[in-house]
Design a protein around this motif. Sequence first.
Motif, short mmCIF file in Angstrom:
data_model
loop_
_atom_site.label_atom_id
_atom_site.label_comp_id
_atom_site.label_asym_id
_atom_site.label_seq_id
_atom_site.Cartn_x
_atom_site.Cartn_y
_atom_site.Cartn_z
N LEU A 1 8.48 3.16 -6.04
CA LEU A 1 8.32 2.51 -7.34
C LEU A 1 6.85 2.43 -7.78
O LEU A 1 6.54 2.62 -8.96
CB LEU A 1 8.91 1.10 -7.24
CG LEU A 1 8.99 0.31 -8.53
CD1 LEU A 1 10.15 0.80 -9.36
CD2 LEU A 1 9.16 -1.16 -8.21
N VAL A 2 5.97 2.09 -6.87
CA VAL A 2 4.58 1.88 -7.26
C VAL A 2 3.66 3.01 -6.81
O VAL A 2 2.46 2.94 -7.00
CB VAL A 2 4.02 0.53 -6.71
CG1 VAL A 2 4.82 -0.63 -7.24
CG2 VAL A 2 4.00 0.52 -5.20
N THR B 1 1.25 4.39 -9.38
CA THR B 1 0.24 3.41 -9.78
C THR B 1 -0.85 3.30 -8.71
O THR B 1 -2.04 3.32 -9.02
CB THR B 1 0.90 2.04 -10.02
OG1 THR B 1 1.93 2.20 -10.99
CG2 THR B 1 -0.09 1.02 -10.50
N ASP C 1 9.14 -4.77 -3.40
CA ASP C 1 10.19 -3.79 -3.68
C ASP C 1 10.93 -3.44 -2.39
O ASP C 1 12.17 -3.39 -2.37
CB ASP C 1 9.57 -2.54 -4.31
CG ASP C 1 10.63 -1.56 -4.77
OD1 ASP C 1 11.64 -2.01 -5.35
OD2 ASP C 1 10.47 -0.34 -4.54
#
Lengths: 285, 227
Positions: free
Chosen positions: B52-53, B56, B81
Amino acid sequence: MRETYAAPLPGMNLAELPGKLIVIEGTDGVGRSTQIRLLRPWLEQQGRAVLDTAIKRSELAGKGIQQAKEGHTLGRITLSLFYATDFADRLEHEIVPALRAGFVVLTDRYIYSLMARAIVRGADPRWIRNAYGFALKPDATFYLRTGVDDLIPRVVFSRGFDYWESGMDIHPSEDMYDSFRKYQTELLAEFERLAKEYNFEIIDATPDVRTVFEHLRAGVARVLSGEPREPLFSVPTPPAEEPLEAAAKRVLEMPSPTRLAASTVEEAPLADQPLARAVDGDATK
Amino acid sequence: MKRYGEHRFPGKLFVVEGIDGSGKSTQLMLLHQWLQAEGYGVVFSEWNSSPLVRETTKRGKKKQTLTPSTFSLIHATDFADRMEHNILPLLKAGAVVLCDRYIYTAFGRDVVRGMDPQWVRELYSFAVKPTAAFYFRVPLDVAMKRILEGRSGVKFYEAGLDLGLSEDPEESFGIFQGRILDEYEKMVPEYDLTTVDATRPIEEQQTYMRQIVKAKLAQAKRLRVAP
């Protein structure tokens, strides 16, 4: 000397931040960004440099949050922390440098919306307050207050119900209308609690754009001139929940979207304001 | 939202901690194989691995725009997460979950980067308390030698170069890891970490670990693993 709610971030010098940090808060669809589009040119005309910023606009995390939300697989704690990352990035790379340079920083939402959303989704209030403890205390927070019954027609005739703004992640079994109503009612109640705790200046967001802007402008002018706060606008607490049929009837009797837009913009020009730019901004959104 | 220490699940959670070069990942891999052979349903979760990250974190590291606060928060997001989607449901289902690095890594690194110790601890208060947390204690020079011999160099954030401790990456790495070591030592009594002498032979460390894990699993129901 500027203050933070708890321990400041390492290396953050809180001295010499001569700019003003002005927060516009309010729930989804209440008209925050419209008001900011009006405030900005008004301030610039007075020769003030303005930075406007909003949630999810950070270089670091804005895109990541957007992508993650599209999948609807975000856990509640994960979502809160992702937003906190976005906020910290904007605080350090945008807000603080602008305040240091003497800008007026207009922020469309601040930590309060993020806290309200997290709390409604079951986060421990202590936990979320700690997470945002490093935030700067703003010079003023203007809360655009509305009730859920005034919110519904605005949302229906602009962009329609959105998955997250309707809290569909919390009430997945309901249809979007019922879920929106339930979620926004909870959110507004949380905002009321935050308004007391953080001393928000409340502005009634139910009248037309021009009237709201006049109130907001007076408040901002007062903050910029350094005058103390006075109880300018005493707004009664919104009435208890409107019965469902009455709300539905009101929605059906609303003017069409085009007429609604025309009546809020054209019929209410602010004689001495550069409204044209703001209207352009509206149209291009 | 349940807090650290309040969770009660049928599954068991074992974590390894220690500075880079302490040998913790090797030990966890050996433990993993043994538990599988013993018939337990075992799942492994690694620090900083949530898809998910990932983008980033990569962006921040590449452009070197991560500050102590965003470095801390993005790792907390990654951890959350994995906790919400992986670790918690598996513990509820009765699995044995193995984590290579856990919240104590954040407590060490983030505090060395200047974040408030209480702030970081509260940030991770949603984490499940491990059944046992093994801390691989190793002198700095031993760990440094292991790392620098096996690799061509250390990365920017890994070496703590964002802290401006030294221009020289290796020297910066040494100072940074030394400070993290000090933080770990403080956490041993605070979190009741199980200390493993990481200078001992690998087999000896593994035997010690298995003894402790075996005792903790004595009453645990074995999750049937599909063949």
